[in-house]
Scaffold this active site. Structure first.
Site, PDB file in Angstrom:
ATOM      1  N   LEU A 721       0.826  -1.211   0.000  1.00  0.00           N
ATOM      2  CA  LEU A 721       0.000   0.000   0.000  1.00  0.00           C
ATOM      3  C   LEU A 721       0.856   1.256   0.000  1.00  0.00           C
ATOM      4  CD1 LEU A 721      -2.754  -1.038   2.568  1.00  0.00           C
ATOM      5  CD2 LEU A 721      -2.882  -1.090   0.083  1.00  0.00           C
ATOM      6  N   ASP A 845       3.303  14.540  14.159  1.00  0.00           N
ATOM      7  CA  ASP A 845       3.594  14.367  12.726  1.00  0.00           C
ATOM      8  C   ASP A 845       2.278  14.325  11.942  1.00  0.00           C
ATOM      9  OD1 ASP A 845       5.143  14.160  10.480  1.00  0.00           O
ATOM     10  OD2 ASP A 845       5.422  11.991  10.629  1.00  0.00           O
TER      11      ASP A 845
END
Length: 1024
Positions: A721, A845
Site C-alpha cells: 500500500l 507528525d
C-alpha cells in the site's frame, strides 16, 4: 498580558450584547408595537447569526413608522398584499443557531415556514405546531434530536412536512397520520427505529413518502398499497425483513420506487410490471433472488433501473430493449446468464451500463455507444466473446471502459485511442490481438490502463511516454517481440509499470526521465545489456523486478541508494561482479533475490537485511561466499575473485619471499575470518538469537486469524500500500475474508532499531486509544528480528492520495462536503488526544499521508511513530515531524505541546481548502503554504485564488462555507502559539461552519462501485 486583555475585552463585549439584546426584547414587548414586529425582532435577537443575515431587518424604520409594515420588505418575509399579514417566513441556509422564541406564535397567519439548512439543535420546539393556517413546514438539514414531540396534529392545514437529515430518535411519530391534507412527508436521514406504524397506510392524499436512512426494522407495510395517490416512495437504507409486498402493484401513480440497501429478500413481484408510470426503480444491495419478471417489459417510461448486488438468476428480458428513456441500467453482481439483448445497444439515452460479475455469454451489443451518450460501461467478469463494439466513444463522452476477464477477440477499435474523455480503460484477461493503436499516450485524462493477458503483438506505442496523467500501465503477458521506447519512463505521473512476460527485447531504457515510479516489473522477457546506472533518478521506487531476463554487467550500487526501495528481484540473469555493500545500509529493504546469476565475492551480512534472508535468494552463484550462503570466504584456497598464485619451475629468493608473504596473508585472513565466524556463532548461541524465533501475536481485541495467516498473506508483493517512516504497509486478506493493513519492519541495524522503537511507541499509544477518528490497532506480531502492526484496513487510502495522488480525479471524492467531513473528523480525533486522554497525547507528525480514509470517507488519524505522551513540560532531543507542517517555534525551542499539533492541523486544513501541497515551487524559496495563504489574502481577489475550484469554490454558497474554514486555518497557524485556539475550540468552529447539505456517505473506490447508481434523491447533495 496581551492574552488577558483580549479575554477581558471579549467577555465585556459578550456581556454588552447580552444586556442590549435583553433590553431590546424587554422594551419592545412592553410597547404598543405590532405583534408581528415584536415577533420578528425577538426572532432576530434569539438566533446566533454569524453572517449577519438579518442586516436588513432594521428596527429603527419600523419604530418610526409602525403602520407602514416596513417588515414586509425584509429578506425572507412575504406578506398578504391586502392585509399585510406575514404569510411566509424563509430563514433557510443562513447558518443560524440558537432557540426559536415563543413570540413566533404571534405570526398566526403563516402559511409557509422554512428553517432548513441551519445549525438548529436540541429537541424540536412545539411552538412550531401553533400555526392554524400553516401549509408548509421545512426543518430539514438541521440537528434536531430527541424524539419527535407531540402536537403536530394541530396543523390541520399542513400539506408539506420535510424533516429530512436530523438526529431524531425513537419511533416514527404516529400522530402525523391525523393530518388530513398531508401530501409530502419526509422523515428520512435520522435515527428513527422500530417498525413502521400500520396507520401509515391511512394517508388519503399522500404523494411523496421518504423514510430512508433510518434504523427501521420489521416488514415493509402491505398497507402502503392503500396509498393510491402515492407518486414517490423512498424507504431504503433501513433493516427490514421479508420481501416487497405484492400490494405495491396497486400503486398505479408511482413514478419513483427506491428500497435500496434495506435487507429485503424474496422474489421480485410480478405485479411491479403494472406500475406503468414508473421512471426510477432502485432495489440494489438486497437479498432478492429469482428471475427478472417478463412483466418488467411494460415499464416503458423507466429512466433508471438498478437491481445490482442481489442474487438474481435467469436472463435479461428482451423487453428492456424497449426502454427508450433509460439512462442507467445496473444489473452488476448477480447470477444472471444468457446473452445481452442486442437492442440494449440501440437505447437512445443510455449513459451507464453495468453488468459486471455475472455469467453473460455471446457478444456485446455492437451498436453500444452509437447514441453518442454512453459514459460508463462495465461488463467485466463475464464470459462475453466477439469483438469490441467500434463506436463506444462516439462524441467523446466515454469516461470508463471496463471489459476485463471475458473472451473478447479481434483488434482494439482505433477510435478508442482518440477517446479524450477516457479516464480508466481495463481490458486485461481477454483474447485480443493485433497491435496497440497509437494515441493512448496523448489522452489528456487517462489515469489507468491495463492491457495485460491478451495476445497483442507488434511495437509498443512510443506515445506512452507522453501521457500526462497516466498512473498505472500494465501490458504484461502479451507477445510484442518489441523493444521499449526510450521515452517510456517520461510519463510525468506514471507510478506502476508492468510488462512481465511480454516478449520484450533489447536494452532497458535509461531512467533519466523517471519521476513518480514506485513499481517496475519486467520479469520473464528477453532483455539484454546492463541495468542503467541512472536508475537512481527513480527516487520513489519501492519494487524492482527484472527476474528471468538476459541482463549482464554488474549490479549498480545506485539501486541501494534509492531511499524507499523495498523489493529487488534480479534473479535468473547473467549478472557479474559483487553485491554492492551499500545494500547493508538500506533501512527499507525487505526482499532481495539475486539467485542464478554469475556473482562473486562475499554476501554482506553484518547489520543488514541479508542476515534474515533465506539462502535461496543467493543460490546459483558459485562465486558467492559468506555466512548467509553457508560458504566461508577463503576457507578453501583463495578468496573468491583473487588471482591464483602458481608455483614456478625456478624458485629464486625473491619468489620465495613473495610466496611466503602471500601464504602469511592468506593465513592471517583465514584466522580473522574464522574468529569472526566463531564469535558470531558463539554470540547467537548464548544470546538466544541463533534462529529468528517463533512469532508472537498480541491482540488488542478478539481476532479470527493467527500470526501464520498474516505471514502467508505477505508473500504477495503486489499488495504493497505504501511506505512509511517506520516500514512498509501491506494489504492482507485473512482466511475468514477480513481485510487488514500490516505495517512491517525488518532488520537489526542501528537505524532500523531506532525505527522499531518508534513502532513500539505506536503500539504503546494506540493500544489504549479508542476513538472513531483514530485508526484502530488490532494487534502486534513480533519475533527477534521483525515487528508487524496489524490495523483495520482503510480502503480509500489517505488524504494525501485524495488531494494529490491516485484518487484525485475520482468521482464525488474531492467535493467540498467530503473535504469538510474529513476536516471535522481529523479535528475530532486530535481533540480526543489532547483533551480526553490521560496523559495527553501529542501526535507530532500530523500530515495528509497520516490521515487515512475508511469506506465512508471518515477520517482516521494514523502513524503514531513519533507521538509523545505529555505528562509535564518537556523538550525533545531531536526535531520530529515533517517539513512544511512543523510549528515555527518548534524548530528552535524543541518544546512539545498541543499547540504544535494545532499548527500542523492548520496546514492540513489549508491543503484541504486549496488542493495544494504544504510546500510547492510556486510559493517561492523557503516559503510554505502558510506564507502563500497570508500573502494571497492581502491582494485583491486573492482569497478566491487560494480556494480549490475542484472542490466547488466557483459556487458562491460553497465558497462562503470554505471561507469560514479558511479563518480557522489562519487562526491555527498563528505564529504566536498563545494565539492558536484549542482543538475543542477548533471543533466548535468547524461545527458552526457545517455545510448546508447532508454530508456524503460511502463512496466506492473500485471500478465496480464507481459505476453503481447514486440514488437520484441524493444527487442534489453533490451538486452546487
Amino acid at each position: 498580558m496581551k492574552h488577558s486583555l483580549s479575554l477581558f475585552l471579549t467577555t465585556a463585549i459578550s456581556v454588552f450584547f447580552f444586556l442590549t439584546r435583553f433590553s431590546l426584547v424587554f422594551s419592545i414587548s412592553s410597547s404598543n408595537l405590532p405583534l408581528q414586529l415584536i415577533s420578528l425582532l425577538s426572532l432576530k435577537s434569539s438566533f446566533h447569526d454569524p453572517h449577519n443575515n438579518f442586516h436588513d431587518w432594521d428596527p429603527t424604520l419600523a419604530f418610526s413608522r409602525p403602520s407602514s409594515h416596513i417588515w414586509c420588505s425584509w429578506s425572507g418575509i412575504k406578506c398578504d398584499k391586502k392585509t399585510s399579514q406575514i404569510t411566509s417566513l424563509d430563514l433557510s441556509r443562513r447558518n443560524l443557531s440558537g432557540t426559536i422564541p415563543t413570540y413566533i406564535r404571534n405570526l398566526v397567519h403563516l402559511h409557509h415556514l422554512n428553517l432548513s439548512g441551519n445549525s438548529l439543535d436540541g429537541p424540536l420546539q412545539t411552538v412550531l405546531f401553533e400555526f392554524p393556517f400553516l401549509k408548509t413546514l421545512d426543518i430539514s438539514h438541521n440537528s434536531f434530536n430527541s424524539t419527535f414531540p407531540p402536537g403536530i396534529s394541530r396543523l390541520k392545514s399542513l400539506a408539506h412536512l420535510n424533516a429530512y437529515s436530523n438526529d431524531f430518535i425513537g419511533p416514527l411519530p404516529e400522530e402525523i397520520v391525523q393530518l388530513p391534507n398531508l401530501e409530502y412527508l419526509n422523515l428520512g436521514g435520522s435515527y428513527f427505529e422500530g417498525v413502521i406504524p400500520k396507520t401509515y397506510g391511512n394517508f388519503s392524499k399522500l404523494k411523496f413518502l421518504h423514510l430512508a436512512g433510518n434504523v427501521l426494522t420489521g416488514p415493509i407495510l402491505p398497507e402502503f398499497g392503500l396509498l393510491k395517490q402515492l407518486e414517490h416512495i423512498e424507504i431504503g437504507y433501513n433493516n427490514f425483513s421479508g420481501g416487497i409486498p405484492v400490494e405495491f402493484s396497486s400503486l398505479s401513480n408511482l413514478n419513483y420506487l427506491d428500497i435500496s440497501q434495506a435487507n429485503i429478500s424474496g422474489f421480485l413481484p410480478f405485479g411491479i410490471g403494472n406500475l406503468t408510470k414508473l421512471e426510477n426503480l432502485l432495489l440494489f444491495k438486497n437479498h432478492l433472488f429469482g428471475i427478472i419478471p417478463l412483466s418488467f417489459a411494460k415499464l416503458k417510461l423507466l429512466k433508471s433501473l438498478d437491481l445490482s448486488d442481489n442474487y438474481l438468476t435467469g436472463t435479461i428480458p428482451e423487453g428492456i430493449s424497449g426502454f427508450k428513456e433509460l439512462t442507467l441500467l445496473n444489473l452488476m453482481n448477480n447470477n444472471l446468464t444468457g446473452e445481452i439483448p442486442q437492442g440494449i445497444g440501440e437505447l437512445p439515452n443510455l449513459e451507464m451500463l453495468a453488468l459486471w460479475n455475472n455469467s453473460f455469454t455471446g457478444i456485446l451489443p455492437q451498436k453500444l455507444g452509437s447514441n453518442a451518450k454512453l459514459q460508463k460501461l462495465d461488463v467485466s467478469s463475464n464470459q462475453l466473446s466477439g469483438p469490441i463494439p467500434p463506436n463506444l466513444c462516439l462524441s467523446n463522452n466515454l469516461v470508463k471502459l471496463i471489459l476485463f476477464s471475458n473472451q473478447f477477440i479481434g483488434e482494439l477499435p482505433s477510435s478508442l485511442a482518440n477517446c479524450t474523455a477516457l479516464t480508466r480503460f481495463r481490458i486485461q484477461n481477454n483474447r485480443l490481438n493485433g497491435s496497440i493503436p497509437l494515441g493512448f499516450g496523448f489522452l489528456p485524462n487517462l489515469t489507468f490502463l491495463d492491457m495485460s493477458k491478451n495476445n497483442f503483438s507488434g511495437p509498443i506505442p512510443k506515445d506512452f511516454g507522453n501521457a500526462v496523467k497516466l498512473e498505472y500501465l500494465n501490458i504484461s503477458e502479451n507477445s510484442f517481440n518489441s523493444e521499449l521506447s526510450d521515452s517510456i519512463w517520461s510519463s510525468t505521473s506514471l507510478q506502476i509499470f508492468s510488462a512481465s512476460y511480454s516478449g520484450l527485447i533489447g536494452n532497458i531504457p535509461n531512467f533519466k526521465g523517471c519521476r513518480s515510479l514506485y513499481k517496475v516489473e519486467l520479469e520473464g522477457n528477453n532483455l539484454t545489456g546492463s541495468i542503467p546506472w541512472d536508475i537512481e533518478h527513480c527516487e520513489k521506487l519501492i519494487c524492482l523486478n527484472f527476474r528471468r531476463n538476459s541482463l549482464t554487467g554488474i549490479i549498480p550500487w545506485e539501486i541501494s541508494a534509492i531511499p524507499s526501495i523495498t523489493e529487488v528481484d534480479l534473479s535468473h540473469n547473467f549478472l557479474t561482479g559483487t553485491i554492492p555493500s551499500n545494500f547493508a545500509n538500506s533501512s527499507t529493504l525487505e526482499n532481495f533475490n539475486v539467485s542464478y546469476n554469475q556473482l562473486t565475492g562475499p554476501v554482506p551480512s553484518s547489520g543488514s537485511i541479508f542476515s534474515s534472508l533465506h539462502s535461496s535468494s543467493f543460490v546459483g552463484n558459485e562465486g558467492l561466499c559468506g555466512t548467509v550462503v553457508q560458504k566461508p570466504c577463503g576457507t578453501s584456497g583463495l578468496a573468491a575473485g583473487a588471482l591464483e598464485v602458481k608455483p614456478q619451475p625456478k624458485k629464486t629468493a625473491g619468489a620465495v619471499v613473495w610466496i611466503m608473504a602471500a601464504a602469511f596473508g592468506i593465513g592471517l585472513f583465514v584466522l580473522i575470518a574464522g574468529s569472526r565466524c566463531f564469535h558470531a556463532n558463539y554470540s547467537r548461541r548464548f544470546s538466544g538469537e541463533r534462529e529468528v524465533g517463533p512469532w508472537k501475536l498480541t491482540a488488542f481485541q478478539r481476532l479470527n486469524f493467527t500470526a501464520d495467516d498474516v505471514l502467508e498473506c505477505l508473500t504477495m508483493t503486489d499488495k504493497i500500500l505504501g511506505m512509511g517512516s517506520t516500514g512498509t504497509v501491506y494489504k492482507a486478506e485473512m482466511p475468514g475474508g477480513e481485510i487488514i493493513a500490516v505495517k512491517k519492519l525488518w532488520g537489526k541495524h542501528k537505524e532500523t532499531i531506532r525505527k522499531r522503537r518508534g513502532v513500539l511507541a505506536e503500539v504503546d499509544v494506540l493500544g489504549n486509544v479508542r476513538h472513531r477518528n483514530i485508526v484502530r490497532l488490532l494487534g502486534c506480531c513480533s519475533n527477534n528480528e521483525c515487528t508487524m502492526l496489524l490495523y483495520e484496513y482503510m480502503p480509500n487510502g489517505s488524504l494525501d492520495d485524495l488531494l494529490h495522488g491516485k484518487n484525485k480525479d475520482a468521482n464525488l471524492v474531492a467535493d467540498w462536503l467530503t473535504r469538510y467531513k474529513i476536516a471535522l473528523g481529523v479535528a475530532q480525533g486530535i481533540c480526543y488526544l489532547h483533551h480526553d486522554c490521560d496523559p495527553v497525547i501529542v501526535h507530532r507528525d500530523l500530515k495528509p499521508s497520516n490521515i487515512l480514509l475508511d469506506g465512508e470517507m471518515e477520517a482516521r488519524v494514523a502513524d503514531f511513530g513519533v507521538a509523545k505522551l505529555i505528562q509535564c513540560d518537556e523538550s525533545m532531543s531531536v526535531i520530529a515531524g515533517s517539513y512544511g507542517y512543523i510549528a515555527p517555534e518548534y524548530a528552535y525551542t524543541l518544546q512539545v505541546d498541543e499547540k504544535s499539533d494545532i499548527y500542523s492541523y492548520g496546514v492540513v486544513l489549508m491543503e484541504i481548502l486549496s488542493g495544494k501541497r504544504s510546500v510547492e515551487p510556486e510559493f517561492g524559496d523557503g516559503n510554505s503554504i502558510v506564507d502563500w495563504f497570508r500573502s494571497k489574502i492581502k491582494t485583491k481577489n486573492g482569497i478566491y485564488d487560494v480556494l480549490d475550484k475542484n472542490a466547488g469554490a466557483s459556487c458562491l454558497s460553497v465558497r462562503e462555507e470554505m471561507m469560514l474554514l479558511l479563518r480557522v486555518a489562519l487562526l491555527c497557524t498563528s505564529r504566536n502559539p498563545a494565539d492558536r485556539p484549542s482543538m475543542r475550540d477548533v471543533v466548535s468552529m468547524l461545527q458552526e461552519a457545517k455545510p448546508k447539505r447532508k454530508l456524503p456517505g460511502a463512496v466506492g473506490t473500485g471500478d465496480n462501485n464507481a459505476i453503481a447508481a447514486i440514488p437520484l434523491a441524493q444527487k442534489a447533495n453533490v451538486e452546487c
